[in-house]
Design an enzyme around this catalytic site. Structure first.
Site, mmCIF file in Angstrom:
data_model
loop_
_atom_site.group_PDB
_atom_site.id
_atom_site.type_symbol
_atom_site.label_atom_id
_atom_site.label_comp_id
_atom_site.label_asym_id
_atom_site.label_seq_id
_atom_site.Cartn_x
_atom_site.Cartn_y
_atom_site.Cartn_z
ATOM 1 C CE LYS A 1 36.830 -11.355 97.522
ATOM 2 N NZ LYS A 1 37.386 -10.065 97.106
ATOM 3 C CG ASP B 1 49.926 -14.441 97.237
ATOM 4 O OD1 ASP B 1 50.210 -14.063 98.379
ATOM 5 O OD2 ASP B 1 50.574 -14.095 96.225
HETATM 6 C C1 SAM Z 1 52.975 -15.028 100.437
HETATM 7 S S1 SAM Z 1 54.369 -14.754 99.449
HETATM 8 C C2 SAM Z 1 55.427 -16.131 99.882
HETATM 9 C C3 SAM Z 1 56.864 -15.840 99.585
HETATM 10 C C4 SAM Z 1 57.868 -16.880 100.118
HETATM 11 N N1 SAM Z 1 57.680 -18.181 99.502
HETATM 12 C C5 SAM Z 1 57.761 -17.002 101.613
HETATM 13 O O1 SAM Z 1 57.237 -18.027 102.082
HETATM 14 O O2 SAM Z 1 58.204 -16.103 102.329
HETATM 15 C C6 SAM Z 1 53.752 -15.248 97.877
HETATM 16 C C7 SAM Z 1 54.684 -14.920 96.721
HETATM 17 O O3 SAM Z 1 54.129 -15.432 95.543
HETATM 18 C C8 SAM Z 1 54.392 -14.535 94.487
HETATM 19 N N2 SAM Z 1 53.377 -14.792 93.458
HETATM 20 C C9 SAM Z 1 52.048 -14.932 93.650
HETATM 21 N N3 SAM Z 1 51.425 -15.200 92.489
HETATM 22 C C10 SAM Z 1 52.407 -15.239 91.539
HETATM 23 C C11 SAM Z 1 52.417 -15.484 90.129
HETATM 24 N N4 SAM Z 1 51.294 -15.748 89.487
HETATM 25 N N5 SAM Z 1 53.587 -15.453 89.495
HETATM 26 C C12 SAM Z 1 54.743 -15.176 90.160
HETATM 27 N N6 SAM Z 1 54.801 -14.940 91.481
HETATM 28 C C13 SAM Z 1 53.646 -14.973 92.167
HETATM 29 C C14 SAM Z 1 54.306 -13.157 95.120
HETATM 30 O O4 SAM Z 1 55.044 -12.215 94.379
HETATM 31 C C15 SAM Z 1 54.904 -13.440 96.499
HETATM 32 O O5 SAM Z 1 56.291 -13.162 96.556
#
Ligand code: SAM
Length: 231
Positions: free
Chosen positions: A136, A132
């Site tokens: 911001k 992600d």
């Molecule tokens: C946009 S998805 C991408 C998932 C995968 N890598 C893909 O490309 O399909 C971002 C992932 O990051 C995980 N995520 C974001 N921030 C996180 C954090 N601080 N700790 C653990 N997981 C996190 C979310 O749960 C989500 O599954």
């Protein structure tokens, strides 16, 4: 994706021998993961879980674990751990790995807590796949390539350990290049703001995650940064 609902998947995860997931609160003897304390796993993933001494590679924000599974298949002499907080997503990769990939495991935690699970020099490489972007400014310290996260990775990544970032997001791409430029302990090895424009830098980039497929379908360019930790 299977039609099994989230609760069924959460229940499954507890029985999967290749998944370690968090309890809400640390206990006195550490964080409990499927009956195994992090204080037992930290520093001994290779011996304890994988029962070998092969290099260890993490996929952070692994989602359904496409990189973890595909790289495990491609490199059976390397160990892989996919890390994400979302259990229902991890389930897909974990289910497949349970049946086919002894060199793949999953850790369900917030990545903010990662230093409690790996010890100094335990990890050889980190893949960060479509994290992600937290666009911001006030959330910039939540980006997985922020200086705050790099500090955490330094606690367990080997000297010369590699950090790979794959993203669709222009801002995260530019931001990460800036972080690397300003960090004396990081060296930029390769960057591309459109990996499919020419021959791939490495065939490992061929692997396409769920989010990458969505971004490609939306016409977005896929970006990649490879950097190295010097100390
Ligand atoms: C946009 S998805 C991408 C998932 C995968 N890598 C893909 O490309 O399909 C971002 C992932 O990051 C995980 N995520 C974001 N921030 C996180 C954090 N601080 N700790 C653990 N997981 C996190 C979310 O749960 C989500 O599954």
């Amino acid at each position: 994706m299977s039609r099994r609902n989230k609760l069924e998947k959460f229940a499954d995860l507890l029985s999967f021998s290749n998944v370690y997931e968090y309890s809400e609160k640390p206990r006195e003897d550490g964080w409990l993961y499927n009956g195994v304390s992090n204080s037992i796993l930290k520093g001994v993933w290779k011996n304890q879980h994988f029962e070998n001494n092969h290099p260890l590679i993490l996929e952070l924000a692994c989602g359904r674990g496409e990189y973890t599974c595909a790289l495990s298949e491609k490199y059976p002499k390397l160990n892989f751990i996919g890390v994400d907080v979302k259990g229902a997503r991890i389930w897909k990769g974990a289910k497949y790995a349970l049946e086919h990939l002894p060199n793949a495991a999953f850790l369900r935690i917030r990545i903010e807590h990662i230093i409690h699970f790996f010890s100094s020099n335990e990890v050889d490489e980190i893949w960060i796949t479509f994290p992600d972007p937290f666009l911001k400014d006030k959330k910039s310290n939540r980006r997985l390539t922020s200086p705050q996260f790099i500090e955490r990775y330094k606690c367990f990544l080997k000297t010369d350990g590699i950090i790979h970032l794959k993203t669709d997001d222009d801002q995260l791409y530019e931001y990460t290049l800036e972080v690397i430029e300003n960090a004396p302990e990081l060296e930029l090895i390769y960057q591309s703001n459109d990996i499919y424009k020419k021959e791939l830098y490495t065939s490992d980039l061929e692997i396409k995650t769920y989010y990458e497929k969505k971004h490609l379908a939306d016409g977005k360019k896929i970006k990649y940064i490879r950097s190295r930790i010097l100390s």
